[in-house]
Design an enzyme around this catalytic site. Structure first.
Site, short mmCIF file in Angstrom:
data_model
loop_
_atom_site.label_atom_id
_atom_site.label_comp_id
_atom_site.label_asym_id
_atom_site.label_seq_id
_atom_site.Cartn_x
_atom_site.Cartn_y
_atom_site.Cartn_z
N GLY A 8 27.35 25.98 6.99
CA GLY A 8 28.72 25.77 6.41
C GLY A 8 28.53 24.52 5.18
O GLY A 8 29.43 23.92 4.49
N LYS A 10 27.42 23.62 1.62
CA LYS A 10 27.08 24.11 0.05
C LYS A 10 25.92 23.78 -0.53
O LYS A 10 25.32 24.56 -1.10
CB LYS A 10 28.46 23.83 -0.56
N GLU A 36 25.52 23.80 18.26
CA GLU A 36 24.55 22.91 18.11
C GLU A 36 24.17 22.10 19.36
O GLU A 36 24.99 21.34 19.60
CB GLU A 36 24.70 21.96 17.00
N ASP A 65 18.60 23.11 10.21
CA ASP A 65 19.09 21.81 11.03
C ASP A 65 18.22 20.75 10.14
O ASP A 65 17.06 20.55 10.21
CB ASP A 65 18.83 21.88 12.30
N SER A 66 18.77 19.91 9.75
CA SER A 66 18.19 18.88 8.87
C SER A 66 18.76 17.20 9.08
O SER A 66 19.59 17.26 10.04
CB SER A 66 18.26 19.02 7.42
N PHE A 141 23.71 16.06 -2.67
CA PHE A 141 24.52 16.15 -1.85
C PHE A 141 24.28 15.19 -0.82
O PHE A 141 23.05 14.59 -0.58
CB PHE A 141 25.14 17.43 -1.12
N GLY A 142 25.27 14.76 0.30
CA GLY A 142 24.99 14.10 1.55
C GLY A 142 24.13 12.56 1.27
O GLY A 142 24.76 11.77 0.39
N ARG A 168 13.33 20.49 2.44
CA ARG A 168 13.82 21.91 2.43
C ARG A 168 12.87 22.77 1.87
O ARG A 168 12.44 23.90 2.42
CB ARG A 168 15.23 21.82 1.78
P1 ITT Z 1 25.19 23.32 9.07
O1 ITT Z 1 26.43 23.98 9.00
O2 ITT Z 1 24.12 23.96 8.10
O3 ITT Z 1 24.81 22.88 10.30
P2 ITT Z 1 25.48 20.51 8.45
O4 ITT Z 1 25.99 19.76 7.25
O5 ITT Z 1 26.40 20.18 9.59
O6 ITT Z 1 25.74 22.00 7.98
P3 ITT Z 1 23.09 19.36 9.77
O7 ITT Z 1 23.79 19.88 11.17
O8 ITT Z 1 21.70 19.68 9.71
O9 ITT Z 1 23.98 20.10 8.50
O10 ITT Z 1 23.20 17.95 9.45
C1 ITT Z 1 22.54 17.27 8.41
C2 ITT Z 1 23.22 16.25 7.52
O11 ITT Z 1 22.70 15.55 6.60
C3 ITT Z 1 24.33 16.55 6.89
O12 ITT Z 1 25.30 15.83 6.62
C4 ITT Z 1 23.87 17.02 5.44
O13 ITT Z 1 24.72 16.78 4.60
C5 ITT Z 1 22.89 15.96 5.45
N1 ITT Z 1 21.52 16.57 4.66
C6 ITT Z 1 20.73 17.56 5.14
N2 ITT Z 1 19.90 17.92 4.01
C7 ITT Z 1 20.32 17.15 3.03
C8 ITT Z 1 19.42 16.82 1.79
O14 ITT Z 1 18.65 17.56 1.39
N3 ITT Z 1 20.03 15.60 0.91
C9 ITT Z 1 20.94 14.92 1.42
N4 ITT Z 1 21.65 15.10 2.54
C10 ITT Z 1 21.10 16.21 3.37
NA NA Z 2 25.61 20.96 11.61
#
Ligand code: ITT
Ligand code: NA
Length: 180
Positions: A8, A10, A36, A65-66, A141-142, A168
């Site tokens: 979910g 982007k 999850e 999953d990150s 992002f994030g 990634r």
């Molecule tokens: P999914 O639908 O893929 O699960 P998610 O946003 O819930 O999307 P995760 O459960 O893997 O993803 O949570 C990882 C968090 O870390 C999430 O808040 C991401 O925005 C952030 N994140 C992951 N990769 C990142 C990156 O490369 N740079 C910055 N923030 C990252």
């Molecule tokens: Na998630």
């Protein structure tokens, strides 16, 4: 070759699409999600999610999953990274880190891949960096504005440069090698 990425997020999808396009893989997003697991490590979460989604969609799928593991916080937010980002945000993470001298952190991405009827495979990529003292940069992002790599945040570096060595990218390179 075509691949479905169940996510979910982007930002994740955009990065993976760019990285895999260079390897002639066309990526399509499915945002339906997957359950999850609550685990300390990301690998079992990605493995379970990939298997679940492959069976549900009856199609080969990948998931990612990150998480951000901050050493001074004993690895927090780690597997709780999405919850923390959505409910607390970068400013609160910086607040927690205010008096910490050890700024080191690890960004980790685990790609899970599974075909219907098969067993999941996981590919882990990590990048070491530091937590900045303030948010910097508008790219990505994030956690990108607070994650520093050699003095610049991922937000300052921007997606194109980030994609050349990110957690990634490293996980996707392993995945691609295995697919080959
Ligand atoms: P999914 O639908 O893929 O699960 P998610 O946003 O819930 O999307 P995760 O459960 O893997 O993803 O949570 C990882 C968090 O870390 C999430 O808040 C991401 O925005 C952030 N994140 C992951 N990769 C990142 C990156 O490369 N740079 C910055 N923030 C990252
Ligand atoms: Na998630």
């Amino acid at each position: 070759r075509k691949m479905v990425f169940v996510t979910g997020n982007k930002g994740k999808f955009g990065e993976a699409k760019e990285i895999l396009a260079a390897k002639d893989i066309e990526l399509m997003q499915n945002a339906d999600g997957y359950p999850e697991l609550q685990e300390d490590d990301l690998e079992p979460i990605a493995a379970y999610g990939a298997k679940w989604a492959a069976e549900k969609l009856k199609h080969p799928v990948m998931v990612d999953d990150s998480g951000l593991f901050i050493n001074a916080l004993n690895g927090f937010p780690g597997p709780y990274s999405a919850f923390v980002e959505d409910n607390l945000g970068n400013q609160k993470v910086l607040k927690l880190m205010e008096d910490e001298e050890d700024r080191t952190a690890v960004f980790k991405s685990v790609i899970g891949y599974c075909e219907p009827g098969g067993e999941p495979s996981v590919f882990t990529g990590t990048v070491e960096g530091k937590i900045a003292f303030e948010e910097r940069g508008t790219g990505g992002f994030g956690y990108d504005p607070i994650f520093e790599y050699e003095g610049k945040t991922f937000g300052e570096l921007g997606t194109e440069i980030k994609n050349t060595f990110s957690h990634r990218r490293r996980a996707l390179d392993k995945f691609f090698e295995w697919l080959d």
